[in-house]
Design an enzyme around this catalytic site. Sequence first.
Site, PDB file in Angstrom:
ATOM      1  N   TYR A  80       0.858  -1.183   0.000  1.00 16.44           N
ATOM      2  CA  TYR A  80       0.000   0.000   0.000  1.00 16.44           C
ATOM      3  C   TYR A  80       0.892   1.230   0.000  1.00 16.44           C
ATOM      4  O   TYR A  80       1.464   1.605   1.028  1.00 16.44           O
ATOM      5  CB  TYR A  80      -0.927  -0.038   1.211  1.00 16.44           C
ATOM      6  CG  TYR A  80      -1.996   1.034   1.215  1.00 16.44           C
ATOM      7  CD1 TYR A  80      -2.214   1.877   0.133  1.00 16.44           C
ATOM      8  CD2 TYR A  80      -2.819   1.190   2.325  1.00 16.44           C
ATOM      9  CE1 TYR A  80      -3.197   2.851   0.150  1.00 16.44           C
ATOM     10  CE2 TYR A  80      -3.820   2.155   2.358  1.00 16.44           C
ATOM     11  CZ  TYR A  80      -3.992   2.981   1.267  1.00 16.44           C
ATOM     12  OH  TYR A  80      -4.974   3.937   1.298  1.00 16.44           O
ATOM     13  N   LYS A 129      -1.232  -1.235  -4.355  1.00 13.60           N
ATOM     14  CA  LYS A 129      -2.188  -0.154  -4.546  1.00 13.60           C
ATOM     15  C   LYS A 129      -1.384   1.133  -4.560  1.00 13.60           C
ATOM     16  O   LYS A 129      -0.739   1.487  -3.555  1.00 13.60           O
ATOM     17  CB  LYS A 129      -3.231  -0.104  -3.426  1.00 13.60           C
ATOM     18  CG  LYS A 129      -4.170   1.100  -3.569  1.00 13.60           C
ATOM     19  CD  LYS A 129      -5.118   1.267  -2.383  1.00 13.60           C
ATOM     20  CE  LYS A 129      -5.972   2.521  -2.588  1.00 13.60           C
ATOM     21  NZ  LYS A 129      -6.864   2.794  -1.440  1.00 13.60           N
ATOM     22  N   ILE A 167      -8.539   0.257  -6.352  1.00 16.31           N
ATOM     23  CA  ILE A 167      -9.026   0.147  -4.969  1.00 16.31           C
ATOM     24  C   ILE A 167      -9.349   1.575  -4.567  1.00 16.31           C
ATOM     25  O   ILE A 167      -8.440   2.379  -4.334  1.00 16.31           O
ATOM     26  CB  ILE A 167      -7.980  -0.487  -4.041  1.00 16.31           C
ATOM     27  CG1 ILE A 167      -7.557  -1.864  -4.562  1.00 16.31           C
ATOM     28  CG2 ILE A 167      -8.523  -0.594  -2.613  1.00 16.31           C
ATOM     29  CD1 ILE A 167      -6.391  -2.488  -3.817  1.00 16.31           C
TER      30      ILE A 167
END
Length: 301
Positions: free
Chosen positions: A143, A173, A216
């Site tokens: 992330y 992401k 996302i």
Amino acid sequence: MSTAAPGRPQGVYSPVLTPFNADLSPSAPRFVEHCRALLGQGAGLAIFGTNSEANSLTVAEKRGLLDALLEAGLPAGRMMPGTGACALPDAVELTRHAVQAGCGGVLMLPPFYYKGVSDEGLFRAFAHVIEQVADERLRIYLYHIPPVSGVPISLALIERLLREFPGIVAGVKDSSGDWANTAAMLRDFQPRGFDVFAGTETVLLDTLRAGGAGCITATGNVNAGPIVELYRRWREDGADDRQRALNETRAVFQSYPMIPAMKAAIAQRRGDPEWAVVRPPLVELNKTQAAQLAQRLAALS
């Protein structure tokens, strides 16, 4: 064409908002209901992400909410819980719990309190979690959200993690807000089976055209159907128009504090004022803002 590996998470995932009761405790029934609705619109569940107020939740609360979803019969394979934490033992516990539950992957922040740390330190942190969990089912999606975390995940660090933990470090992401960075990830890593998810639907079409796995995105909580529609039909005529429509809706929410705005929209839609509750230090929209938000969204429909 996307090169996402068969059976791997792909498409549109929502960092699921966490509903609270008036006393600020998590509302598991509302959480299950919201997750079921998102699945019904074709979105996956990135529970305990930034927009979930995840870093305002305890480890026990996160475990309990994931267990509530499983007990309600929701499919673990469509879940990507956020398991990153500043304390490595917390990250290990949450990651192990998610893997044992059969989740399709975990979304992992780096330890984010100390700034200016080296790639070596971050590599050791991710490696520690991987080695402690010690489960071949583990799939980590890094992330990268430096505007919030203050701790970037460099391309060089991704390269090293892929080399040392092939198959386990499965994707990213990218919420950097820097398309050049996303494009570099897509160019350098996606062809090797490392799945790149955009951090916002505003670049979903560009991401898919470059071979990415999907997005996302926060507004998956409130606009999942149209975002999923673009993902499913991005090769068809009209895709650019669909992207522009998504961007218009996103812009409305981004003109307010995002989490309170999305919760206000759901509270209005469901006639459930407690949906608007946020945990401090966040503050809910005031009545004027909430009414204005409703008017602006109505004008788009």
